[in-house]
Motif scaffolding. Structure first.
Motif, PDB file in Angstrom:
ATOM      1  N   ILE A  16       0.840  -1.200   0.000  1.00  0.00           N
ATOM      2  CA  ILE A  16       0.000   0.000   0.000  1.00  0.00           C
ATOM      3  C   ILE A  16       0.877   1.254   0.000  1.00  0.00           C
ATOM      4  CG2 ILE A  16      -0.288   0.173   2.520  1.00  0.00           C
ATOM      5  CD1 ILE A  16      -3.110   1.246   1.983  1.00  0.00           C
ATOM      6  N   MET A  17       2.038   1.187   0.634  1.00  0.00           N
ATOM      7  CA  MET A  17       2.942   2.333   0.589  1.00  0.00           C
ATOM      8  C   MET A  17       3.406   2.592  -0.848  1.00  0.00           C
ATOM      9  SD  MET A  17       3.420   3.972   3.438  1.00  0.00           S
ATOM     10  CE  MET A  17       5.005   4.796   3.231  1.00  0.00           C
ATOM     11  N   GLU A  18       3.661   1.512  -1.577  1.00  0.00           N
ATOM     12  CA  GLU A  18       4.042   1.674  -2.985  1.00  0.00           C
ATOM     13  C   GLU A  18       2.889   2.285  -3.786  1.00  0.00           C
ATOM     14  OE1 GLU A  18       6.871   1.355  -4.333  1.00  0.00           O
ATOM     15  OE2 GLU A  18       8.008   0.320  -2.763  1.00  0.00           O
ATOM     16  N   ASP A  19       1.668   1.853  -3.481  1.00  0.00           N
ATOM     17  CA  ASP A  19       0.492   2.424  -4.156  1.00  0.00           C
ATOM     18  C   ASP A  19       0.365   3.919  -3.850  1.00  0.00           C
ATOM     19  OD1 ASP A  19      -0.164  -0.001  -5.269  1.00  0.00           O
ATOM     20  OD2 ASP A  19      -1.654  -0.515  -3.731  1.00  0.00           O
ATOM     21  N   LEU A  20       0.626   4.292  -2.604  1.00  0.00           N
ATOM     22  CA  LEU A  20       0.540   5.702  -2.218  1.00  0.00           C
ATOM     23  C   LEU A  20       1.620   6.527  -2.911  1.00  0.00           C
ATOM     24  CD1 LEU A  20      -0.129   5.330   1.625  1.00  0.00           C
ATOM     25  CD2 LEU A  20      -1.783   5.946  -0.143  1.00  0.00           C
ATOM     26  N   LEU A  21       2.812   5.960  -3.018  1.00  0.00           N
ATOM     27  CA  LEU A  21       3.909   6.657  -3.698  1.00  0.00           C
ATOM     28  C   LEU A  21       3.588   6.897  -5.174  1.00  0.00           C
ATOM     29  CD1 LEU A  21       7.086   4.924  -2.197  1.00  0.00           C
ATOM     30  CD2 LEU A  21       6.307   7.255  -1.788  1.00  0.00           C
ATOM     31  N   HIS A  22       2.723   6.059  -5.731  1.00  0.00           N
ATOM     32  CA  HIS A  22       2.370   6.186  -7.148  1.00  0.00           C
ATOM     33  C   HIS A  22       1.096   7.003  -7.362  1.00  0.00           C
ATOM     34  CE1 HIS A  22       2.012   5.121 -11.380  1.00  0.00           C
ATOM     35  NE2 HIS A  22       0.772   4.727 -11.158  1.00  0.00           N
ATOM     36  N   ASN A  23       0.097   6.823  -6.468  1.00  0.00           N
ATOM     37  CA  ASN A  23      -1.236   7.391  -6.715  1.00  0.00           C
ATOM     38  C   ASN A  23      -1.584   8.638  -5.910  1.00  0.00           C
ATOM     39  OD1 ASN A  23      -2.503   5.450  -8.625  1.00  0.00           O
ATOM     40  ND2 ASN A  23      -2.131   3.985  -6.988  1.00  0.00           N
ATOM     41  N   VAL A  24      -0.947   8.854  -4.795  1.00  0.00           N
ATOM     42  CA  VAL A  24      -1.371   9.938  -3.907  1.00  0.00           C
ATOM     43  C   VAL A  24      -0.280  10.985  -3.693  1.00  0.00           C
ATOM     44  CG1 VAL A  24      -2.248  10.519  -1.598  1.00  0.00           C
ATOM     45  CG2 VAL A  24      -2.998   8.407  -2.732  1.00  0.00           C
ATOM     46  N   ILE A  25       0.872  10.550  -3.222  1.00  0.00           N
ATOM     47  CA  ILE A  25       1.929  11.497  -2.851  1.00  0.00           C
ATOM     48  C   ILE A  25       2.365  12.397  -4.012  1.00  0.00           C
ATOM     49  CG2 ILE A  25       4.355  11.615  -2.096  1.00  0.00           C
ATOM     50  CD1 ILE A  25       3.700   9.319  -0.150  1.00  0.00           C
ATOM     51  N   PRO A  26       2.451  11.907  -5.260  1.00  0.00           N
ATOM     52  CA  PRO A  26       2.840  12.814  -6.353  1.00  0.00           C
ATOM     53  C   PRO A  26       1.851  13.948  -6.596  1.00  0.00           C
ATOM     54  CG  PRO A  26       3.094  10.518  -7.013  1.00  0.00           C
ATOM     55  CD  PRO A  26       2.342  10.505  -5.728  1.00  0.00           C
TER      56      PRO A  26
END
Length: 492
Positions: free
Chosen positions: A295-305
């Motif tokens: 989920i952290m990888e998903d956040l790095l791709h979908n949310v944080i940017p």
């Protein structure tokens, strides 16, 4: 004779009490007097810094906050574990999620001893229900509006904002929200419940003793992981036209048993919502306790940017940095880090995220919207101090006052009072701090009359403020949400 003695004491007792108080003041050590004076000066200086930016002469800012929410059942953690006759674990042990009572004991011990904040999903519905029922009967238990989004929304409404809140709530839940909060989302009969196991500094559980006050949160949510309010929230967002969009509560998706591809699809929809917003709209993402790497990888791709502002605590900062550098999840970090350590980690997060954004901008593979935004604001809240990095000439203003407000809000929330009492507070930040762990770095002294230290580096400004740490804890849960929200209010 005995009765006569009682009458004499009742007659002269108040005089004797006053005499004792006067003697205590007279013989109070000079060190204590100086310490009291120092706290008073720091408090008055922080209040003055906070008041430099008023909210009275401006229109109420509009803030949209998502997603989800719950009802918090707050109890003394050790009392609950004793009530269910759960013995202390022989060895502390980390678990990504909780399946049985033994794992609960091991996980609680793992975070209780260092006094680190933690939140875990409980897969065992039966055990969770038993814990809730046991908590209902505990003396001193409290019910409160919970969840990152409702707590941040509540603080922002209190501080003078009009708020659009995305979440699925029961009618009873929405009835207790501020009239400055408009809800976008489905109505549910029973809200999700989160168990908040609070403990004070020095609490004992078997052979374990907590180094600082904190909380361990257990949840077994049914509604929040699905971001069910997102569609209605997106529709109302167009009409609401907010000055700021805040995203939080995504840790409810951590270790939740989704169907294959279900979580990725939800976060992809969220990414579309964020990328389709007006480019000038500030987007803040509030981090939380994540332990699942996927989920952290998903956040790095979908949310944080897509966020140009991030908020987090001293546990979440090294966790995010570790993932950004390609390493594993950092489950437990120093709960009382030095200023220099935190600032170095913040600089690195700021640098890596913005380098990723520059690389995306130079790539021809994605549309402009998919390439996201540069990170222009980073706020880290710790027990001892608040720290902010804000890009110069960005949309974020009043950084010094915002840092002061965040610091004051930490005490107000944890002590449970808007009026700060210096006799119930202490400074644990060092009298001076190094701006970096690099050899030869500048040291900055804590000045009581100007406690918020700000300076320029590269393309950003850094501000650090000491926290008047509450010594009579009312509640630690929700502290980060209140602190982050209060800091944002002055920067919109």
């Amino acid at each position: 004779m005995e009765g006569g003695g009682r009458v004499s004491w009742m007659k002269y007792g108040p005089v004797v009490s006053l005499f004792v108080v006067l003697l205590a003041i007279w013989f109070r050590s000079p060190d204590n007097t100086m310490l009291d004076d120092r706290l008073d000066t720091v408090l008055s200086s922080l209040l003055r810094a906070e008041r430099k930016v008023g909210m009275n002469n401006v229109a109420r800012p509009k803030v949209a906050v998502g997603f989800g929410g719950c009802v918090d059942l707050i109890v003394d953690g050790v009392s609950l574990l004793n009530k269910i006759s759960l013995p202390p674990a022989e060895q502390p042990l980390h678990h990504d999620y909780i399946e049985n009572a033994e794992q609960l004991a091991q996980s609680f011990a793992y975070f209780f001893a260092p006094g680190a904040a933690a939140e875990r999903f409980m897969l065992n519905d039966t055990l969770f229900s038993e814990l809730v029922e046991a908590s209902r009967d505990l003396p001193g238990n409290r019910w409160a509006v919970g969840g990152n989004a409702p707590v941040m929304a509540g603080r922002m409404a209190t501080e003078g904002c009009d708020v659009l809140l995305g979440g699925s709530f029961s009618p009873d839940f929405t009835d207790v929200l501020s009239h400055h909060i408009t809800v976008a989302g489905n109505t549910v009969e029973e809200p999700d419940i989160h168990l908040i196991l609070e403990y004070p500094s020095g609490a004992s559980w078997g052979h374990y003793s907590s180094r600082r006050a904190n909380r361990y949160i257990i949840h077994s949510d049914e509604h929040n992981p699905y971001l069910a309010s997102m569609e209605e929230f997106a529709e109302k967002l167009k009409v609401f036209e907010p000055d700021l969009l805040v995203v939080g509560g995504l840790q409810m998706m951590d270790n939740f048993p989704f169907q294959s591809g279900e979580r990725e699809a939800l976060l992809s929809r969220l990414a579309n919502l964020l990328s389709s917003s007006t480019p000038s709209l500030g987007i803040h993402f509030e981090m939380a306790s994540f332990v699942e790497e996927s989920i952290m990888e998903d956040l790095l791709h979908n949310v944080i940017p897509h966020a140009d502002s991030l908020g987090m605590n001293e546990q979440e900062l090294p966790n995010l940095l570790s993932l950004l550098k390609g390493s594993n999840i950092t489950v437990l970090s120093d709960p009382n880090p030095r200023v220099a350590t935190v600032l170095d980690q913040m600089r690195e997060v700021y640098r890596i995220i913005n380098q990723r954004h520059m690389d995306a901008m130079e790539s021809d593979m994605n549309s402009v919207a998919d390439k996201g935004k540069p990170l222009t604001r980073l706020h880290v809240h710790t027990l001892a101090f608040q720290a902010m990095i804000v890009t110069r000439d960005s949309k974020w203003k009043n950084t010094m006052s915002a840092t002061a407000k965040a610091s004051l809000t930490a005490n107000r929330h944890v002590c449970g009072s808007n009026d700060i009492d210096p006799s119930k507070a202490r400074l644990i930040m060092d009298d001076s701090f190094s701006v970096s762990r690099r050899e030869g770095s500048q040291r900055i002294p804590l000045q009581e009359t100007r406690p918020v230290s700000c300076w320029d580096e590269e393309d950003y400004e850094i501000c650090v403020a000491p926290v008047l740490v509450c010594t009579e804890v009312y509640q630690t849960a929700g502290g980060g949400d209140n602190i982050s929200a209060a800091g944002l209010v002055l920067q919109i």
